[in-house]
Design a protein around this motif. Structure first.
Motif, PDB file in Angstrom:
ATOM      1  N   VAL A 166       0.788  -1.068   0.133  1.00  0.00           N
ATOM      2  CA  VAL A 166       0.007   0.045   0.150  1.00  0.00           C
ATOM      3  C   VAL A 166       0.820   1.195  -0.146  1.00  0.00           C
ATOM      4  O   VAL A 166       0.752   2.085  -0.864  1.00  0.00           O
ATOM      5  CB  VAL A 166      -1.157   0.143   1.228  1.00  0.00           C
ATOM      6  N   ASP A 167       1.909   1.060   0.843  1.00  0.00           N
ATOM      7  CA  ASP A 167       2.687   2.353   0.949  1.00  0.00           C
ATOM      8  C   ASP A 167       3.545   2.666  -0.465  1.00  0.00           C
ATOM      9  O   ASP A 167       3.806   3.885  -0.740  1.00  0.00           O
ATOM     10  CB  ASP A 167       3.879   2.186   1.898  1.00  0.00           C
ATOM     11  N   THR A 168       3.740   1.396  -1.375  1.00  0.00           N
ATOM     12  CA  THR A 168       4.487   1.679  -2.607  1.00  0.00           C
ATOM     13  C   THR A 168       3.706   2.290  -3.386  1.00  0.00           C
ATOM     14  O   THR A 168       4.025   3.296  -4.316  1.00  0.00           O
ATOM     15  CB  THR A 168       4.888   0.357  -2.839  1.00  0.00           C
ATOM     16  N   VAL A 169       2.243   1.698  -3.536  1.00  0.00           N
ATOM     17  CA  VAL A 169       1.326   2.470  -4.401  1.00  0.00           C
ATOM     18  C   VAL A 169       1.162   3.819  -4.054  1.00  0.00           C
ATOM     19  O   VAL A 169       0.834   4.797  -5.100  1.00  0.00           O
ATOM     20  CB  VAL A 169       0.078   1.491  -4.477  1.00  0.00           C
ATOM     21  N   GLU A 170       0.938   4.116  -2.751  1.00  0.00           N
ATOM     22  CA  GLU A 170       0.619   5.562  -2.321  1.00  0.00           C
ATOM     23  C   GLU A 170       1.688   6.404  -2.801  1.00  0.00           C
ATOM     24  O   GLU A 170       1.526   7.688  -3.241  1.00  0.00           O
ATOM     25  CB  GLU A 170       0.479   5.665  -0.779  1.00  0.00           C
ATOM     26  N   ALA A 171       3.048   6.080  -2.836  1.00  0.00           N
ATOM     27  CA  ALA A 171       4.152   6.728  -3.192  1.00  0.00           C
ATOM     28  C   ALA A 171       3.984   6.915  -4.690  1.00  0.00           C
ATOM     29  O   ALA A 171       4.476   8.188  -5.054  1.00  0.00           O
ATOM     30  CB  ALA A 171       5.316   6.227  -2.907  1.00  0.00           C
ATOM     31  N   ALA A 172       3.742   6.073  -5.573  1.00  0.00           N
ATOM     32  CA  ALA A 172       3.694   6.324  -6.946  1.00  0.00           C
ATOM     33  C   ALA A 172       2.461   7.276  -7.255  1.00  0.00           C
ATOM     34  O   ALA A 172       2.443   7.996  -8.115  1.00  0.00           O
ATOM     35  CB  ALA A 172       3.115   4.801  -7.556  1.00  0.00           C
ATOM     36  N   HIS A 218      -3.221 -10.445 -14.798  1.00  0.00           N
ATOM     37  CA  HIS A 218      -3.412 -11.950 -15.257  1.00  0.00           C
ATOM     38  C   HIS A 218      -2.282 -12.690 -14.232  1.00  0.00           C
ATOM     39  O   HIS A 218      -2.526 -13.876 -13.935  1.00  0.00           O
ATOM     40  CB  HIS A 218      -3.224 -12.164 -16.494  1.00  0.00           C
ATOM     41  N   THR A 219      -1.081 -12.165 -13.718  1.00  0.00           N
ATOM     42  CA  THR A 219      -0.039 -12.811 -13.199  1.00  0.00           C
ATOM     43  C   THR A 219      -0.463 -12.672 -11.605  1.00  0.00           C
ATOM     44  O   THR A 219       0.514 -13.191 -10.866  1.00  0.00           O
ATOM     45  CB  THR A 219       1.239 -12.730 -13.420  1.00  0.00           C
ATOM     46  N   GLN A 220      -1.526 -12.076 -11.111  1.00  0.00           N
ATOM     47  CA  GLN A 220      -1.740 -11.713  -9.921  1.00  0.00           C
ATOM     48  C   GLN A 220      -0.696 -10.847  -9.138  1.00  0.00           C
ATOM     49  O   GLN A 220      -0.448 -10.780  -7.873  1.00  0.00           O
ATOM     50  CB  GLN A 220      -2.078 -13.033  -9.093  1.00  0.00           C
ATOM     51  N   ASP A 221      -0.063  -9.933  -9.949  1.00  0.00           N
ATOM     52  CA  ASP A 221       0.900  -9.108  -9.492  1.00  0.00           C
ATOM     53  C   ASP A 221       0.150  -7.936  -9.143  1.00  0.00           C
ATOM     54  O   ASP A 221       0.597  -6.885  -9.982  1.00  0.00           O
ATOM     55  CB  ASP A 221       2.410  -9.005 -10.370  1.00  0.00           C
ATOM     56  N   TRP A 222      -0.350  -7.765  -8.080  1.00  0.00           N
ATOM     57  CA  TRP A 222      -1.367  -6.609  -7.763  1.00  0.00           C
ATOM     58  C   TRP A 222      -0.542  -5.212  -7.604  1.00  0.00           C
ATOM     59  O   TRP A 222      -1.134  -4.274  -8.010  1.00  0.00           O
ATOM     60  CB  TRP A 222      -2.236  -6.950  -6.509  1.00  0.00           C
ATOM     61  N   THR A 223       0.493  -5.038  -6.896  1.00  0.00           N
ATOM     62  CA  THR A 223       1.206  -3.969  -6.859  1.00  0.00           C
ATOM     63  C   THR A 223       1.834  -3.402  -7.929  1.00  0.00           C
ATOM     64  O   THR A 223       1.720  -2.313  -8.427  1.00  0.00           O
ATOM     65  CB  THR A 223       2.442  -4.297  -5.728  1.00  0.00           C
ATOM     66  N   GLN A 224       2.293  -4.318  -8.721  1.00  0.00           N
ATOM     67  CA  GLN A 224       2.849  -3.890 -10.143  1.00  0.00           C
ATOM     68  C   GLN A 224       1.700  -3.531 -11.008  1.00  0.00           C
ATOM     69  O   GLN A 224       2.104  -2.711 -12.076  1.00  0.00           O
ATOM     70  CB  GLN A 224       3.800  -5.271 -10.756  1.00  0.00           C
TER      71      GLN A 224
END
Length: 209
Positions: A62-68, A151-157
């Motif tokens: 969550v912190d990573t996405v918020e930073a982006a 599709h690869t369930q890499d939600w953060t990416q």
């Protein structure tokens, strides 16, 4: 004979009952720990930019996405909200669900919403027609950059791909105007080369006795 078999079965059942009870008690926590998929109506976005109703992100994610999203706001003056749910409902379509969520939260033309259904891998990147990123660009970001991560369930990416794609689109990547200018430039260069070649040919002929 039948009485003997019945008595034997009864003895076996009585003997096995404690074992079955132990197995049931041991398996109960495992069964209870499996989360059930929950259908989710359009949500209130709140003060943050990430809503994880599906529970697929860690606090660090969550912190990573918020930073982006914060960098996107600072560098490009647009805002991205990302929502993860198990299932879309009321409405069930990803596009309708995203647009309904955007309407409920009064999103501005510079606000974008990525909604992702984690069980069905449906998604939609919603934006206003009058915003800085057009519909064609949104579709490209959604299908070519975000969808492979989903599709690869890499939600953060998947969320980061949306942020990066929106930033690049606002930066003015090679859009239609640029392509036309490039084509016109190439045509002009070819025309000049042909004219020079034609003049050179005429000059050689004029010098021939």
């Amino acid at each position: 004979m039948r009485r003997v078999l019945t008595a034997l079965l009864l003895v076996l059942a009585v003997a096995a009952a404690p074992l079955l009870l132990v197995l049931a008690v041991a398996a109960a926590p495992l069964l209870l720990s499996v989360p059930a998929a929950v259908a989710q109506d359009p949500v209130e976005l709140g003060s943050g930019h990430v809503v994880d109703q599906a529970g697929v992100l860690s606090d660090a994610d969550v912190d990573t996405v918020e930073a982006a999203t914060a960098a996107l706001k600072k560098n490009h003056q647009i805002t991205l909200y990302v929502v993860f749910v198990d299932h879309f409902t009321n409405p069930a379509d990803a596009e309708d669900w995203a647009n309904e969520t955007a309407a409920r939260n009064d999103l501005a033309p510079t606000d974008y919403l990525l909604d992702i259904e984690t069980t069905g891998e449906n998604l939609y990147l919603s934006g206003d027609d009058s915003g800085p990123v057009n519909d064609r660009e949104l579709t490209t970001i959604e299908q070519q950059q975000v969808a492979p991560k989903v599709h690869t369930q890499d939600w953060t990416q998947a969320a980061l791909a949306a942020a990066h794609g929106l930033g690049n689109a606002v930066d003015g990547g090679p859009g239609p105007a640029f392509v036309w200018l490039l084509v016109i430039g190439l045509v002009a260069v070819v025309f000049v080369l042909l004219v020079r070649r034609q003049r050179s040919s005429r000059s050689r002929r004029s010098m021939t006795p």
